[in-house]
Design a protein around this motif. Structure first.
Motif, short mmCIF file in Angstrom:
data_model
loop_
_atom_site.label_atom_id
_atom_site.label_comp_id
_atom_site.label_asym_id
_atom_site.label_seq_id
_atom_site.Cartn_x
_atom_site.Cartn_y
_atom_site.Cartn_z
N LYS A 202 3.74 24.45 0.04
CA LYS A 202 2.45 24.11 0.25
C LYS A 202 2.45 22.40 0.43
CE LYS A 202 2.44 23.19 -4.89
NZ LYS A 202 1.74 23.55 -6.19
N SER A 203 1.31 21.84 0.64
CA SER A 203 1.00 20.64 0.76
C SER A 203 1.30 19.87 -0.66
CB SER A 203 -0.27 20.04 1.54
OG SER A 203 -0.23 20.78 2.77
N CYS A 204 1.91 18.28 -0.67
CA CYS A 204 2.00 17.82 -1.89
C CYS A 204 0.76 17.14 -2.08
CB CYS A 204 3.02 16.84 -1.67
SG CYS A 204 4.62 17.83 -1.50
N GLY A 205 0.01 16.56 -1.04
CA GLY A 205 -1.10 15.55 -1.54
C GLY A 205 -0.49 14.36 -1.61
N PRO A 206 -1.41 13.26 -1.96
CA PRO A 206 -0.77 11.90 -2.12
C PRO A 206 0.02 11.90 -3.20
CG PRO A 206 -3.28 11.94 -1.78
CD PRO A 206 -2.92 13.18 -2.01
N GLN A 207 1.19 10.92 -3.00
CA GLN A 207 2.11 10.98 -3.94
C GLN A 207 2.87 9.42 -3.74
OE1 GLN A 207 5.42 13.60 -3.94
NE2 GLN A 207 5.16 13.75 -1.51
N TRP A 208 3.40 8.96 -4.97
CA TRP A 208 3.85 7.70 -4.90
C TRP A 208 5.36 7.65 -4.17
CZ3 TRP A 208 1.12 3.84 -6.05
CH2 TRP A 208 0.14 4.07 -6.73
N TYR A 209 5.53 6.67 -3.30
CA TYR A 209 6.98 6.36 -2.74
C TYR A 209 7.64 5.28 -3.15
CZ TYR A 209 6.24 10.52 0.64
OH TYR A 209 5.78 11.62 1.09
N THR A 210 8.78 5.10 -3.14
CA THR A 210 9.43 3.67 -3.64
C THR A 210 10.64 3.41 -2.95
OG1 THR A 210 10.86 4.79 -5.07
CG2 THR A 210 8.66 4.26 -6.12
N THR A 211 10.91 2.21 -2.82
CA THR A 211 12.35 1.76 -1.96
C THR A 211 13.60 1.67 -3.05
OG1 THR A 211 12.00 -0.81 -2.49
CG2 THR A 211 10.95 0.35 -0.39
N ASP A 212 14.70 1.45 -2.63
CA ASP A 212 15.59 1.05 -3.72
C ASP A 212 15.42 -0.45 -4.23
OD1 ASP A 212 17.09 3.26 -2.84
OD2 ASP A 212 18.09 2.43 -1.18
N TRP A 213 16.05 -0.35 -5.31
CA TRP A 213 15.86 -1.76 -5.93
C TRP A 213 16.72 -2.85 -5.29
CZ3 TRP A 213 12.67 -2.28 -9.79
CH2 TRP A 213 12.17 -1.12 -10.58
N SER A 214 16.19 -4.04 -5.36
CA SER A 214 16.73 -5.02 -4.77
C SER A 214 17.96 -5.51 -5.50
CB SER A 214 15.87 -6.39 -4.87
OG SER A 214 15.53 -6.72 -5.94
N LEU B 148 1.87 10.73 5.61
CA LEU B 148 2.67 9.38 5.32
C LEU B 148 1.65 8.18 5.66
CD1 LEU B 148 6.12 10.31 6.89
CD2 LEU B 148 5.12 10.49 4.36
N SER B 149 0.37 8.35 5.79
CA SER B 149 -0.56 7.25 5.91
C SER B 149 -0.96 6.85 4.71
CB SER B 149 -1.79 7.62 6.77
OG SER B 149 -2.40 8.75 5.99
N PRO B 150 -1.23 5.50 4.48
CA PRO B 150 -1.65 4.84 3.11
C PRO B 150 -2.73 5.58 2.53
CG PRO B 150 -1.28 3.10 4.64
CD PRO B 150 -1.05 4.51 5.46
N SER B 151 -2.65 5.72 1.30
CA SER B 151 -3.78 6.36 0.40
C SER B 151 -3.77 5.79 -0.72
CB SER B 151 -3.23 7.82 0.01
OG SER B 151 -4.14 8.64 -0.62
N TYR B 152 -5.12 6.01 -1.18
CA TYR B 152 -5.65 5.40 -2.77
C TYR B 152 -5.77 6.58 -3.74
CZ TYR B 152 -6.29 1.14 0.13
OH TYR B 152 -5.89 0.05 0.94
N ASP B 153 -5.31 7.70 -3.50
CA ASP B 153 -5.88 8.83 -4.43
C ASP B 153 -4.66 9.13 -5.19
OD1 ASP B 153 -8.12 9.04 -3.07
OD2 ASP B 153 -7.30 10.40 -1.45
N CYS B 154 -3.41 8.48 -5.29
CA CYS B 154 -2.57 8.82 -6.22
C CYS B 154 -3.03 8.33 -7.80
CB CYS B 154 -1.22 7.85 -6.13
SG CYS B 154 -0.23 8.30 -4.39
N ASP B 155 -2.53 8.98 -8.60
CA ASP B 155 -2.61 8.63 -10.18
C ASP B 155 -2.06 7.30 -10.63
OD1 ASP B 155 -3.16 8.34 -12.80
OD2 ASP B 155 -2.21 10.42 -13.19
N PHE B 156 -2.97 6.38 -10.63
CA PHE B 156 -2.42 4.86 -10.72
C PHE B 156 -1.81 4.64 -12.29
CE2 PHE B 156 -4.86 4.19 -7.03
CZ PHE B 156 -4.06 3.13 -6.41
#
Length: 225
Positions: free
Chosen positions: A121-133, A155-163
Motif C-alpha cells: 500500500k502507499s505510505c503517505g507523507p513521511q519523514w526522511y533523514t540524511t546520515d549524521w555529520s 518524493l516531492s516536499p510535503s507539509y502533511d507529516c506529524d510534526f
C-alpha cells in the motif's frame, strides 16, 4: 424461420504436454456456436460437451534435473516499495525421489528469480533523514547535525507529516573526557606528584617538568579535587 441450429466447435489439440515428465495434460478450446450452414446433419449442443483436456505422459521422471521454487515470503516493507524473497533449489529426480543438488547442475535451464519487488500500500507523507555529520569535536563534548525533510509518496516536499514526530536535527556526541597524548619524555619523576597537583604548584616550571603527567591533567581540566 425456426430456431438456429448450433454445434460444438473445437480447436486442434495442443502439441505440448503440460508436464515434461510424468502425467500431464494436452488441451484445446471447445465452444458452442450457431451453424452458418443449416443443411448439414449436425447434432447440436444438447449432447455432452467434447473434452477440452486429455492426459499425456512423456515418460517417468527419472534421472532428471530441474529448478524448484518455494512460496514468496513477506514483503520487507509494510508500505511503499519493498522486496520479498523465496527459496530456489536445483532438484534431482531419482527413482521417484527428490534430492537437492548443486545449482550448477541446473545451469542448462534459466534460474527462476529468488527475489522481486513488492508494494502492499502507499505510505503517505513521511519523514526522511540524511546520515549524521561528523562530530564537531573529537572529545570533551561536541555536536553533529543532519537534514530532515517531509516527503510524499512521489518524493516531492510535503507539509502533511506529524510534526510531533519530527526526527532530531542535532545531537551531542563525543562527550568523553579528552585524554592528553604524552610523549616519552613526559613523566612523573616523584611519587607524590598528586600532592603537587592538589597544591596547585604546576604553575612553576620546575614542578611542570618534575610532574609532567600530573600537571598535564590540570591543563585539560580534569584534575581531581
Amino acid at each position: 424461420m425456426g430456431a438456429c441450429s448450433q454445434s460444438w466447435f473445437y480447436s486442434p489439440w495442443s502439441d505440448r504436454c503440460s508436464a515434461d515428465c510424468g502425467d500431464g495434460e494436452r488441451s484445446r478450446s471447445v465452444v458452442c456456436l450457431t451453424n452458418q450452414t443449416g443443411s448439414l446433419p449436425l447434432d447440436g449442443c444438447d449432447d455432452v460437451k467434447p473434452e477440452a483436456l486429455i492426459t499425456c505422459n512423456l515418460g517417468a521422471c527419472t534421472d532428471r534435473l530441474e529448478w524448484y521454487t518455494g512460496l514468496w515470503g513477506q514483503c520487507s516493507s509494510e508500505c511503499g516499495k519493498g522486496r520479498q524473497s523465496r527459496g530456489v533449489v536445483c532438484v534431482h529426480h531419482i527413482n521417484g525421489q527428490l534430492e537437492v543438488t548443486s545449482d550448477t547442475n541446473c545451469s542448462h535451464q534459466p534460474r527462476p528469480p529468488d527475489s522481486q519487488s513488492c508494494h502492499l500500500k502507499s505510505c503517505g507523507p513521511q519523514w526522511y533523514t540524511t546520515d549524521w555529520s561528523s562530530c564537531s569535536h573529537s572529545c570533551g563534548g561536541g555536536y553533529r547535525v543532519r537534514e530532515v525533510r517531509c516527503l510524499g509518496d512521489d518524493l516531492s516536499p510535503s507539509y502533511d507529516c506529524d510534526f510531533a514526530l519530527t526526527p532530531a536535527r542535532r545531537e551531542e556526541c563525543n562527550t568523553h573526557i579528552c585524554i592528553p597524548e604524552m610523549d616519552g619524555s613526559c613523566r612523573d619523576m616523584y611519587f607524590n606528584c598528586e600532592l603537587v597537583l592538589r597544591a596547585q604548584l604546576c604553575v612553576y616550571s620546575y614542578y611542570r617538568m618534575a610532574c609532567c603527567v600530573s600537571c598535564s591533567r590540570t591543563s585539560h581540566g580534569y584534575a581531581r579535587r
